[in-house]
Design a protein around this motif. Structure first.
Motif, PDB file in Angstrom:
ATOM      1  N   GLU A  25      16.860  13.695   3.740  1.00  0.00           N
ATOM      2  CA  GLU A  25      16.742  15.111   3.195  1.00  0.00           C
ATOM      3  C   GLU A  25      15.546  15.878   4.041  1.00  0.00           C
ATOM      4  OE1 GLU A  25      16.693  14.458  -1.030  1.00  0.00           O
ATOM      5  OE2 GLU A  25      18.975  14.371  -1.092  1.00  0.00           O
ATOM      6  N   MET A  26      14.568  15.189   4.162  1.00  0.00           N
ATOM      7  CA  MET A  26      13.448  15.890   4.946  1.00  0.00           C
ATOM      8  C   MET A  26      13.916  16.377   6.353  1.00  0.00           C
ATOM      9  SD  MET A  26       9.806  13.822   4.251  1.00  0.00           S
ATOM     10  CE  MET A  26      10.130  12.245   4.130  1.00  0.00           C
ATOM     11  N   PHE A  33      13.420  24.876   9.874  1.00  0.00           N
ATOM     12  CA  PHE A  33      12.216  25.485  10.306  1.00  0.00           C
ATOM     13  C   PHE A  33      12.072  25.594  11.832  1.00  0.00           C
ATOM     14  CE2 PHE A  33      11.024  24.420   5.889  1.00  0.00           C
ATOM     15  CZ  PHE A  33       9.944  25.428   5.767  1.00  0.00           C
ATOM     16  N   SER A  45       8.728  23.126  -6.303  1.00  0.00           N
ATOM     17  CA  SER A  45       9.294  23.727  -5.338  1.00  0.00           C
ATOM     18  C   SER A  45      10.239  23.104  -4.130  1.00  0.00           C
ATOM     19  CB  SER A  45       8.171  24.615  -4.675  1.00  0.00           C
ATOM     20  OG  SER A  45       8.776  25.619  -3.511  1.00  0.00           O
ATOM     21  N   GLY A  46      10.676  23.482  -3.054  1.00  0.00           N
ATOM     22  CA  GLY A  46      11.332  22.803  -2.275  1.00  0.00           C
ATOM     23  C   GLY A  46      10.623  21.943  -1.275  1.00  0.00           C
ATOM     24  N   LEU A  47      11.498  21.139  -0.290  1.00  0.00           N
ATOM     25  CA  LEU A  47      11.119  20.475   0.582  1.00  0.00           C
ATOM     26  C   LEU A  47      10.372  21.218   1.691  1.00  0.00           C
ATOM     27  CD1 LEU A  47      13.404  17.404   1.460  1.00  0.00           C
ATOM     28  CD2 LEU A  47      10.901  17.082   1.142  1.00  0.00           C
ATOM     29  N   ILE A  53      15.099  28.954   2.147  1.00  0.00           N
ATOM     30  CA  ILE A  53      14.197  27.886   2.016  1.00  0.00           C
ATOM     31  C   ILE A  53      12.644  28.488   1.744  1.00  0.00           C
ATOM     32  CG2 ILE A  53      12.905  26.014   3.014  1.00  0.00           C
ATOM     33  CD1 ILE A  53      15.850  25.372   4.221  1.00  0.00           C
ATOM     34  N   GLU A  54      11.872  28.255   0.623  1.00  0.00           N
ATOM     35  CA  GLU A  54      10.774  29.035   0.727  1.00  0.00           C
ATOM     36  C   GLU A  54       9.886  28.302   1.739  1.00  0.00           C
ATOM     37  OE1 GLU A  54       7.709  29.205  -3.118  1.00  0.00           O
ATOM     38  OE2 GLU A  54       9.790  28.522  -3.603  1.00  0.00           O
ATOM     39  N   GLY A  55       9.018  29.403   2.186  1.00  0.00           N
ATOM     40  CA  GLY A  55       7.929  28.814   3.120  1.00  0.00           C
ATOM     41  C   GLY A  55       8.434  28.957   4.560  1.00  0.00           C
ATOM     42  N   TYR A  62       6.435  13.477  -3.311  1.00  0.00           N
ATOM     43  CA  TYR A  62       7.972  13.198  -2.977  1.00  0.00           C
ATOM     44  C   TYR A  62       8.155  11.681  -3.660  1.00  0.00           C
ATOM     45  CZ  TYR A  62      12.010  13.660   0.138  1.00  0.00           C
ATOM     46  OH  TYR A  62      13.412  13.821   0.538  1.00  0.00           O
ATOM     47  N   GLU A  70      16.004  10.040   1.167  1.00  0.00           N
ATOM     48  CA  GLU A  70      15.265  11.064   1.020  1.00  0.00           C
ATOM     49  C   GLU A  70      14.562  11.376   2.366  1.00  0.00           C
ATOM     50  OE1 GLU A  70      13.343  10.007  -3.027  1.00  0.00           O
ATOM     51  OE2 GLU A  70      14.474  11.784  -3.567  1.00  0.00           O
ATOM     52  N   GLN A  84       8.299  23.287   1.613  1.00  0.00           N
ATOM     53  CA  GLN A  84       6.751  23.270   1.327  1.00  0.00           C
ATOM     54  C   GLN A  84       6.084  22.158   2.094  1.00  0.00           C
ATOM     55  OE1 GLN A  84       5.181  25.849  -1.328  1.00  0.00           O
ATOM     56  NE2 GLN A  84       6.965  26.701   0.013  1.00  0.00           N
ATOM     57  N   LEU A  85       6.829  20.974   2.284  1.00  0.00           N
ATOM     58  CA  LEU A  85       6.116  19.878   2.803  1.00  0.00           C
ATOM     59  C   LEU A  85       6.047  20.125   4.444  1.00  0.00           C
ATOM     60  CD1 LEU A  85       5.373  16.891   3.445  1.00  0.00           C
ATOM     61  CD2 LEU A  85       7.400  16.324   3.295  1.00  0.00           C
ATOM     62  N   ALA A  98      14.095  18.496  -5.497  1.00  0.00           N
ATOM     63  CA  ALA A  98      15.228  17.542  -5.346  1.00  0.00           C
ATOM     64  C   ALA A  98      14.846  16.221  -5.886  1.00  0.00           C
ATOM     65  CB  ALA A  98      15.645  17.319  -3.980  1.00  0.00           C
ATOM     66  N   ALA A  99      13.702  15.725  -5.339  1.00  0.00           N
ATOM     67  CA  ALA A  99      13.102  14.227  -5.896  1.00  0.00           C
ATOM     68  C   ALA A  99      13.100  14.453  -7.355  1.00  0.00           C
ATOM     69  CB  ALA A  99      11.970  13.883  -5.213  1.00  0.00           C
ATOM     70  N   ARG A 105       3.275  22.605  -9.571  1.00  0.00           N
ATOM     71  CA  ARG A 105       4.492  23.501  -9.541  1.00  0.00           C
ATOM     72  C   ARG A 105       5.490  22.755  -8.908  1.00  0.00           C
ATOM     73  NH1 ARG A 105       5.031  26.988  -4.825  1.00  0.00           N
ATOM     74  NH2 ARG A 105       3.691  26.106  -3.246  1.00  0.00           N
ATOM     75  N   ILE A 149      15.971  19.610   5.986  1.00  0.00           N
ATOM     76  CA  ILE A 149      15.250  20.790   5.729  1.00  0.00           C
ATOM     77  C   ILE A 149      14.324  20.984   7.051  1.00  0.00           C
ATOM     78  CG2 ILE A 149      13.242  21.576   4.535  1.00  0.00           C
ATOM     79  CD1 ILE A 149      15.591  21.410   2.590  1.00  0.00           C
TER      80      ILE A 149
END
Lengths: 131, 119
Positions: free
Chosen positions: A36-37, A44, B99-101, A4-6, B40, A33, B103-104, B80-81, B97, A40
């Protein structure tokens, strides 16, 4: 879990995240949704809390049958959250009682919290997300 | 102060995107930092370069692109959204851009305040 980026860019910071679910499970996409958050954020390694208020309490009620509306039931995903160490789940007592529900009606163990305590919980968080 | 911005509604139907834009603009004007703007839910539609409002209306998509250019903002659309709603790279307006969740979540960790617009 895929990369996962970040995820490497958190500097070891652990914040208190609250996911506040206030919408019915189907009818809008919010519940799905938000889930989904939640998934993810597990990657982290944050301090994740999930709360259910208003019609959001229906999201974890036993026995969703979604065949007729051709949508995927996400109850199995909620049941799997424990495997991601997401175990701090709260249901607002007033919302639950107003809808004739009891703690036994939910598919996962929850802490039943009254409205005042829920407001304190929200206030104690670093990041509140939801829908 | 360092802000993260989350936009949860599409343009026009709801005022959320307008409010997010105005808030972001005000934050920057006051000399604060915006770490990232994350789009989102239907918010991903704010990135659609094919959007063409009447000329006497505000151009929500273009406005975000211009703000990003002026302040080097990071505008991130959730993959995804976006895929669910047919929002792909070829439709992205300038400055956005995909990118994935993650990043949130990262923005929540890195910012002093994460401010959410829309339901």
């Amino acid at each position: 879990m895929p990369e996962i980026e970040g995820v490497e860019n958190t500097g070891g910071v652990i914040k208190k995240f609250l996911y506040l679910n206030s919408k019915a499970p189907y009818g809008t996409v919010y519940a799905l949704e938000v889930l989904e958050m939640i998934l993810i954020s597990a990657a982290f390694e944050q301090d994740v809390h999930v709360a259910f208020v208003d019609d959001g309490v229906y999201q974890i009620k036993r026995g969703h049958d979604t065949k007729g509306i051709e949508m995927k039931s996400f109850l199995p995903t909620y049941r799997a959250l424990e495997g991601y160490d997401i175990e701090k789940l709260y249901v607002e007592k007033e919302s639950m009682e107003e809808r004739g529900l009891r703690a036994e009606d939910f598919i996962v163990p929850v802490t039943v919290t009254n409205r005042l305590a829920m407001s304190h919980l929200i206030a104690s968080m670093d990041v509140v997300l939801g829908g | 102060m360092r802000f993260g911005i989350l936009v949860n509604e599409g343009p026009f139907n709801h005022q959320a995107s307008d409010s997010a834009y105005k808030f972001t603009e005000a934050v920057l004007r006051k000399g604060h930092e915006v770490y990232r703007v994350f789009f989102y839910y239907d918010g991903v539609n704010n990135a659609n370069k094919l959007s063409e409002p009447p000329s006497d209306d505000r151009h929500i998509v273009k406005r975000w692109s211009e703000l990003a250019k002026a302040h080097n903002l990071d505008l991130v659309v959730c993959v995804a959204a976006a895929l669910r709603r047919g929002m792909k790279d070829e439709l992205l307006a300038e400055g956005f851009r995909i990118s994935g969740l993650g990043q949130l979540i990262e923005a929540g960790i890195q910012s002093d305040r994460l401010v959410m617009f829309g339901d």
